[in-house]
Design a protein around this motif. Structure first.
Motif: not given
Length: 230
Positions: A138-144, A160-166, A176-184
């Motif tokens: 979360s918050g890795c804002t440069s990760m593409r 991956f919350y807040g990965c704005t450049q992903l 088998r499981s992805i948690g809530d808000n994983a890509f918000d």
């Protein structure tokens, strides 16, 4: 010479008391210790021994329940769970996570492991990984972009919350499981490459990401907002 019954001997050469007939001796007789008097010290010693054994095992167990975290450079590990110390990292914007740290195999990323590491553009994960903790990136804002290894089964909440450049992520069908808000708040996330079917993906993660996120599966593709295309 002395008499056991405290009669005085009339001659130093007598061997027996002239009054009671008991053998005479040179020194005062040693008091005979009763058998019962040995029981109390022996009982105390037994109790102290048992208490010492209990204390030994109690302290030994406490050490087993509190393992020490081993470290190597910017990484540390405990029970297979990896921790990252950004303040000790001196590498480039591309980070390779090792398969082992201090001789221990990496099987999980701790919660918030790389959270807030704004200088990382790419993270290469080991094939020994099984679990990605909550808010791990979360918050890795440069990760593409990132590739999730084949053995991973769990991706935690807000991973991956807040990965704005992903822009792209590859996810194996072993998950088998992805948690809530994983890509918000992944506003640039355009490509999700999932190696399972469309139905498998929607059962894993059916939350809205953004209008442009395309999910590419082995049997088709669709936008994450639900509109099928192509």
């Amino acid at each position: 010479m002395n008499c056991p019954n405290c009669h005085a001997s009339v001659a130093g050469t007598d061997r027996f008391c002239r009054f009671c007939g008991m053998p005479l001796y040179l020194q005062n007789p040693q008091p005979v210790q009763k058998k019962g008097s040995l029981r109390v010290p022996a009982l105390i010693l037994l109790v102290m021994s048992i208490a010492g054994i209990i204390l030994f095992f109690a302290t030994s167990q406490s050490h087993v329940l509190a393992p020490v975290r081993s470290s190597s450079g910017c990484f540390s590990i405990q029970g297979g769970v990896l921790y990252f110390d950004e303040s000790r990292y001196t590498g480039s914007e591309e980070l390779t996570v090792p398969r082992e740290v201090a001789g221990e195999t990496v099987t999980a990323l701790s919660d918030s492991c790389f959270s807030g590491c704004t200088g990382l553009t790419t993270v290469y994960l080991p094939d020994t990984l099984i679990s990605i903790g909550e808010s791990a990136f979360s918050g890795c804002t440069s990760m593409r972009g990132i590739v999730i290894p084949d053995n991973v089964t769990t991706i935690g909440e807000n991973a991956f919350y807040g990965c704005t450049q992903l822009e792209a992520i590859r996810i194996p069908d072993s998950v088998r499981s992805i948690g809530d808000n994983a890509f918000d708040h992944c506003s640039y996330l355009t490509y999700i490459f999932f190696e399972g079917t469309c139905d498998q993906w929607t059962s894993l993660y059916d939350e809205f990401i953004n209008l442009y996120t395309g999910v590419f599966c082995v049997d088709g593709e669709f936008y994450q907002n639900g509109d099928v295309y192509g």
